[in-house]
Design a protein around this motif. Sequence first.
Motif, PDB file in Angstrom:
ATOM      1  N   PHE A 283       0.685  -1.020  -0.144  1.00  0.00           N
ATOM      2  CA  PHE A 283      -0.284  -0.034  -0.097  1.00  0.00           C
ATOM      3  C   PHE A 283       0.721   1.343   0.042  1.00  0.00           C
ATOM      4  O   PHE A 283       0.823   2.243  -0.125  1.00  0.00           O
ATOM      5  N   SER A 284       2.502   1.158   0.755  1.00  0.00           N
ATOM      6  CA  SER A 284       2.685   2.612   0.605  1.00  0.00           C
ATOM      7  C   SER A 284       3.635   2.903  -0.596  1.00  0.00           C
ATOM      8  O   SER A 284       3.892   4.071  -1.214  1.00  0.00           O
ATOM      9  N   THR A 285       3.836   2.645  -1.270  1.00  0.00           N
ATOM     10  CA  THR A 285       4.127   2.398  -3.114  1.00  0.00           C
ATOM     11  C   THR A 285       3.585   2.239  -3.588  1.00  0.00           C
ATOM     12  O   THR A 285       3.667   2.407  -5.457  1.00  0.00           O
ATOM     13  N   ARG A 286       2.654   1.323  -4.470  1.00  0.00           N
ATOM     14  CA  ARG A 286       1.248   0.973  -4.946  1.00  0.00           C
ATOM     15  C   ARG A 286       0.436   1.503  -5.130  1.00  0.00           C
ATOM     16  O   ARG A 286      -0.456   1.273  -4.246  1.00  0.00           O
ATOM     17  N   PHE A 287       0.241   2.202  -5.921  1.00  0.00           N
ATOM     18  CA  PHE A 287      -1.230   3.142  -5.783  1.00  0.00           C
ATOM     19  C   PHE A 287      -2.083   3.115  -7.259  1.00  0.00           C
ATOM     20  O   PHE A 287      -1.001   2.457  -9.175  1.00  0.00           O
ATOM     21  N   THR A 288      -3.484   2.998  -7.173  1.00  0.00           N
ATOM     22  CA  THR A 288      -4.083   2.182  -8.655  1.00  0.00           C
ATOM     23  C   THR A 288      -4.657   3.785  -9.589  1.00  0.00           C
ATOM     24  O   THR A 288      -5.618   4.145  -8.228  1.00  0.00           O
ATOM     25  N   ARG A 289      -4.818   3.551 -10.590  1.00  0.00           N
ATOM     26  CA  ARG A 289      -5.400   4.810 -11.273  1.00  0.00           C
ATOM     27  C   ARG A 289      -6.232   4.920 -12.455  1.00  0.00           C
ATOM     28  O   ARG A 289      -5.950   3.923 -13.089  1.00  0.00           O
ATOM     29  N   ILE A 290      -7.472   5.704 -12.551  1.00  0.00           N
ATOM     30  CA  ILE A 290      -8.198   5.593 -14.094  1.00  0.00           C
ATOM     31  C   ILE A 290      -7.603   6.898 -14.477  1.00  0.00           C
ATOM     32  O   ILE A 290      -7.248   8.122 -14.676  1.00  0.00           O
ATOM     33  N   LEU A 291      -6.431   6.639 -15.953  1.00  0.00           N
ATOM     34  CA  LEU A 291      -6.086   7.344 -16.985  1.00  0.00           C
ATOM     35  C   LEU A 291      -7.447   7.873 -17.223  1.00  0.00           C
ATOM     36  O   LEU A 291      -8.507   7.942 -17.721  1.00  0.00           O
ATOM     37  N   ASP A 292      -7.508   9.449 -17.195  1.00  0.00           N
ATOM     38  CA  ASP A 292      -8.638  10.295 -18.247  1.00  0.00           C
ATOM     39  C   ASP A 292      -8.029  10.377 -20.061  1.00  0.00           C
ATOM     40  O   ASP A 292      -7.250   9.352 -20.126  1.00  0.00           O
TER      41      ASP A 292
ATOM     42  N   LEU B 143      -2.324  12.092  -8.537  1.00  0.00           N
ATOM     43  CA  LEU B 143      -1.375  11.820  -7.600  1.00  0.00           C
ATOM     44  C   LEU B 143      -1.296  12.549  -6.707  1.00  0.00           C
ATOM     45  O   LEU B 143      -0.412  13.122  -7.085  1.00  0.00           O
ATOM     46  N   LYS B 144      -1.688  12.456  -5.668  1.00  0.00           N
ATOM     47  CA  LYS B 144      -1.435  13.452  -4.659  1.00  0.00           C
ATOM     48  C   LYS B 144      -0.993  14.320  -5.078  1.00  0.00           C
ATOM     49  O   LYS B 144      -0.218  15.168  -5.170  1.00  0.00           O
ATOM     50  N   HIS B 145      -1.811  15.779  -5.905  1.00  0.00           N
ATOM     51  CA  HIS B 145      -2.487  16.760  -6.006  1.00  0.00           C
ATOM     52  C   HIS B 145      -1.423  16.728  -7.320  1.00  0.00           C
ATOM     53  O   HIS B 145      -1.005  18.309  -7.652  1.00  0.00           O
ATOM     54  N   TRP B 146      -1.042  15.723  -7.642  1.00  0.00           N
ATOM     55  CA  TRP B 146      -0.525  15.860  -9.100  1.00  0.00           C
ATOM     56  C   TRP B 146      -1.438  15.570 -10.328  1.00  0.00           C
ATOM     57  O   TRP B 146      -1.491  14.118 -10.130  1.00  0.00           O
ATOM     58  N   LYS B 147      -0.954  15.926 -11.721  1.00  0.00           N
ATOM     59  CA  LYS B 147      -1.327  14.664 -12.864  1.00  0.00           C
ATOM     60  C   LYS B 147      -0.486  14.977 -14.039  1.00  0.00           C
ATOM     61  O   LYS B 147       0.483  15.863 -13.927  1.00  0.00           O
ATOM     62  N   ILE B 148      -0.467  13.397 -13.260  1.00  0.00           N
ATOM     63  CA  ILE B 148       1.437  12.956 -14.444  1.00  0.00           C
ATOM     64  C   ILE B 148       0.541  11.924 -15.710  1.00  0.00           C
ATOM     65  O   ILE B 148      -0.413  11.468 -15.762  1.00  0.00           O
ATOM     66  N   TYR B 149       1.526  12.336 -16.886  1.00  0.00           N
ATOM     67  CA  TYR B 149       1.022  11.589 -17.856  1.00  0.00           C
ATOM     68  C   TYR B 149       1.315   9.992 -17.713  1.00  0.00           C
ATOM     69  O   TYR B 149       2.519   9.913 -17.890  1.00  0.00           O
ATOM     70  N   ALA B 150       0.811   9.320 -18.491  1.00  0.00           N
ATOM     71  CA  ALA B 150       0.681   8.750 -18.873  1.00  0.00           C
ATOM     72  C   ALA B 150       1.163   7.217 -20.495  1.00  0.00           C
ATOM     73  O   ALA B 150       2.180   7.657 -20.589  1.00  0.00           O
ATOM     74  N   GLU B 151      -0.236   7.459 -20.861  1.00  0.00           N
ATOM     75  CA  GLU B 151      -0.077   7.454 -22.230  1.00  0.00           C
ATOM     76  C   GLU B 151      -1.292   7.741 -22.610  1.00  0.00           C
ATOM     77  O   GLU B 151      -2.131   6.598 -21.831  1.00  0.00           O
ATOM     78  N   GLU B 152      -1.892   8.049 -23.534  1.00  0.00           N
ATOM     79  CA  GLU B 152      -2.818   8.303 -24.478  1.00  0.00           C
ATOM     80  C   GLU B 152      -3.214   7.654 -25.149  1.00  0.00           C
ATOM     81  O   GLU B 152      -5.091   7.428 -24.853  1.00  0.00           O
ATOM     82  N   GLY B 153      -3.209   6.782 -25.353  1.00  0.00           N
ATOM     83  CA  GLY B 153      -3.618   5.497 -25.805  1.00  0.00           C
ATOM     84  C   GLY B 153      -4.021   4.947 -24.918  1.00  0.00           C
ATOM     85  O   GLY B 153      -5.436   3.508 -25.386  1.00  0.00           O
TER      86      GLY B 153
ATOM     87  N   THR C 131       5.713   2.247 -26.782  1.00  0.00           N
ATOM     88  CA  THR C 131       5.172   1.011 -26.556  1.00  0.00           C
ATOM     89  C   THR C 131       4.224   1.028 -27.826  1.00  0.00           C
ATOM     90  O   THR C 131       3.911   1.541 -28.508  1.00  0.00           O
ATOM     91  N   ASN C 132       3.473  -0.758 -27.795  1.00  0.00           N
ATOM     92  CA  ASN C 132       2.569  -0.578 -28.593  1.00  0.00           C
ATOM     93  C   ASN C 132       1.406   0.525 -28.687  1.00  0.00           C
ATOM     94  O   ASN C 132       0.525   0.504 -29.355  1.00  0.00           O
ATOM     95  N   TYR C 133       1.531   0.885 -27.038  1.00  0.00           N
ATOM     96  CA  TYR C 133      -0.275   1.078 -26.461  1.00  0.00           C
ATOM     97  C   TYR C 133       0.089   3.112 -27.614  1.00  0.00           C
ATOM     98  O   TYR C 133      -0.912   3.286 -27.837  1.00  0.00           O
ATOM     99  N   HIS C 134       1.543   3.167 -27.652  1.00  0.00           N
ATOM    100  CA  HIS C 134       1.661   4.428 -28.127  1.00  0.00           C
ATOM    101  C   HIS C 134       0.815   4.959 -29.614  1.00  0.00           C
ATOM    102  O   HIS C 134       0.352   5.786 -30.312  1.00  0.00           O
ATOM    103  N   ARG C 135       0.358   3.515 -30.230  1.00  0.00           N
ATOM    104  CA  ARG C 135      -0.314   3.444 -31.852  1.00  0.00           C
ATOM    105  C   ARG C 135      -1.259   3.165 -32.014  1.00  0.00           C
ATOM    106  O   ARG C 135      -1.926   3.360 -32.904  1.00  0.00           O
ATOM    107  N   SER C 136      -1.875   2.976 -30.836  1.00  0.00           N
ATOM    108  CA  SER C 136      -3.261   2.886 -30.757  1.00  0.00           C
ATOM    109  C   SER C 136      -4.062   3.607 -30.171  1.00  0.00           C
ATOM    110  O   SER C 136      -4.901   3.513 -29.350  1.00  0.00           O
ATOM    111  N   ARG C 137      -3.974   4.817 -30.599  1.00  0.00           N
ATOM    112  CA  ARG C 137      -4.388   5.621 -29.683  1.00  0.00           C
ATOM    113  C   ARG C 137      -6.164   6.278 -30.453  1.00  0.00           C
ATOM    114  O   ARG C 137      -6.143   5.645 -31.221  1.00  0.00           O
ATOM    115  N   PRO C 138      -7.206   5.883 -29.782  1.00  0.00           N
ATOM    116  CA  PRO C 138      -8.934   5.884 -29.356  1.00  0.00           C
ATOM    117  C   PRO C 138      -9.172   6.604 -30.709  1.00  0.00           C
ATOM    118  O   PRO C 138      -9.681   6.261 -31.716  1.00  0.00           O
TER     119      PRO C 138
END
Length: 582
Positions: free
Chosen positions: A454-463, A470-480, A529-536
Motif C-alpha cells: 500500500f505504501s508504494t503501489r497506487f492504481t488509477r484510471i487515466l483520463d 496522484l497526490k495533487h499532481w496530474k502525471i502523463y502515462a499514455e494517451e492510447g 510501447t505498442n499502446y502509443h500506436r493505438s490511440r482511440p
Amino acid sequence: MATHEKVEHTEDWDQLKLLLEFPEQITYERMRPPVVFGDSVAERARQIGIPETTLRRKIAGFKSEGMWSLFETEQDEPHSTLPPEVRGLILNLKSEYPPMRDNEIATICYVRFGQRPHGRTVRRVIESNPTAMRMFRRFKPYHEIEDIRERRLAIVKLHSEGWNVKSIAGYLKTYRSTVYRTLRKWIAEGVAGLENKPRGAGKKVNLHAMNEVRKMQENPELGEFRVSAALAQLGIYLGPRTCGRILAINRRLYGLKKPKRGSKKEKKEMPFQSSRRHEIWSVDIRYVDHQLPDMGNVYSISVLENHSRCILASALSTTQDLTAYLSVLHAAVERYGAPEKLVSDGGGVFKANQSQAVYRALGITKEVIERRKPWQNFIETTFNIQRRMADYYFGRAESWEELVAAHDHWVEQYNTQGHWAHRERKDFRRSPAEVLGFLTGVRHRPEDLQRAFFSTRFTRILDVSGYARLKHWKIYAEEGLARREVALWLGTESLAVEFAGDTLARYDVRYSMSTKRLREVKKPRLFETNYHRSRPQLRLFELDTLGEAGWLKALRLKDYASRRAHNRPQALQGSLFSAAIG
C-alpha cells in the motif's frame, strides 16, 4: 458310512484344520473359542492367521443368523461386487507375474476398466480363487525376443497397461535402466524410437538441421547445450555433442566466432538448495549492456524459483531503485503466490524498510548470501545464461521497444527450453516451466496484496488525455490507454507508471514518506510501447506537437479548498401566525 479312527483331542489350529473336511466346519472352528468360551478375538485371529475384522464379521453374522451364516452363497462374498471381467484380470495378472503387488494390480484395473478396487479386495479375490490361476506368459523374456522392435514394444505395451518400471523389468528379466531408456525414446521419438539404431548415429543430421544451427550461430555466445535445447523446440533432436561438432564445422566454413569460455571453477555446495517448489526464491539485479543513445543505464531485475530454475518475473528498468524491485516482486507474488524464503545479496533495495514490511505482510523469510560469494545465489547462474542467450540481441536493439522485446523473448525461451540441471530427471521434465508446472506458493487475495504494497503501489484510471491524478499532481502515462487502469509505483526519488507489466513513463520526484507529500515531479521519460500506436481517435493536434516546452507531462494542481463554515442565524425565525389567533 465311513468310519474314522479315534484321534487325540487338540486345540492346535494347524493340527485341527487337517481334520476338518467342509468349509462350514472350518468357519465354525475359527470362531468357536470366542463365541463359546469368550476368548479374545484378536488373539484368536492371530492364532488362525486371518484379519481380526474378518473374524469379527463372521462372529456378528453367526450371532444374528445362526448356523445359516456358515453357508455363504456367492452373492454374499465381499468380492462378488466386482464385475467378472475385473476379477478375471486380477487372477490373470497374478498368474502372469506372481511378485506383482496388490496395489499395482488395482492400478492396472483402473487403467483398463476405469474402476480401482481396494488392495484388500484384490487380495480376497486371489485367495478365494487359487484354482482359477494358471501360469502363462504373454511375452518372452526381453533377451529371448528376437526382433528388437518387439522387445521394446513389449515394454511400451506393459507400461501403457499400467505396469510400473520395477514389474516390467522383473517380468521381462531385464534391467530397469533398459526400461527407462526405452520409455524415454518412445516419448521423444514415438514409433521411430523402437528402431535399432547404430551407436553414434541415433539422430540423423541433415542439411536442414545444419542450416538451423548456422542461423543460431548468429549469436556467437551460444554453446552446444543451448543449441541442442533450441533445436528440440523446432522438432530437431540432436545431442549436445553432435551440435558441438556442427558448430565447429560452421565456424570453419563461415569464419564464425567461437564463444568465450571462462576458466573451469570448482563446484561448491549451494547453501540455498531447494527440495520442493516455491520453497526458496532468489532475486538480483544485473546491468544490461546496450547501444541505445541517451538511454543511460539499463538493468534486468529478475525473480527465480530455485527448485525448477524458472524465471517467475523479470523486467528491464532504467533504475535499480526500490520501486523497480517491488514492481517485479509484486508481479511474481500476484501470479505464483508467496515463497517460504527469499534470497538476495546485501543490496539496499532488498533490505529497505518498505521491503521488510512487504516480507512480513506476505509471511516471507528473508535470507542474505555471504559477502563476496555471489555464487551462493542461484540467479547468478541464470544471469550467466542470459549473457549467452540475450546479450547479443540487447546490443543490436535500436529502440527501447526492441530492447524489451529481446528481454521478453529470452524469458520465454529460457523457461521453455531444456535446462542442464534437469537433464537426468526420471519424470522426463526437462524445462523449468515443465518442472514448475501449475503449482503455486501461498496465494494471497487481491486486497491482501494491495495492503502489503500500500505504501508504494497506487492504481488509477487515466483520463481522456492519458493523465493520472496522484497526490495533487496530474502525471502523463499514455494517451492510447485512456480510461484504463494503470499502476503507479512511488518512491522517495522516482515514480514509475506501468500497465500490464510494461513501463509507460518514469519521473524523478521528491516524496516524503513521513508527511506523505509529493513535493516535486520532474525529468519525465516516456518509453516506446505498442499502446502509443493505438490511440482511440484522431485529434485536432497531438500532444507530441507541443514540444518539450509546451507539453506539460506533470502538472501541480491546487490543493482542495476547505469547506466554508455555514453562518448560523443570529435570531429565531418568527412564526407565521400568532398563537393568540383562534
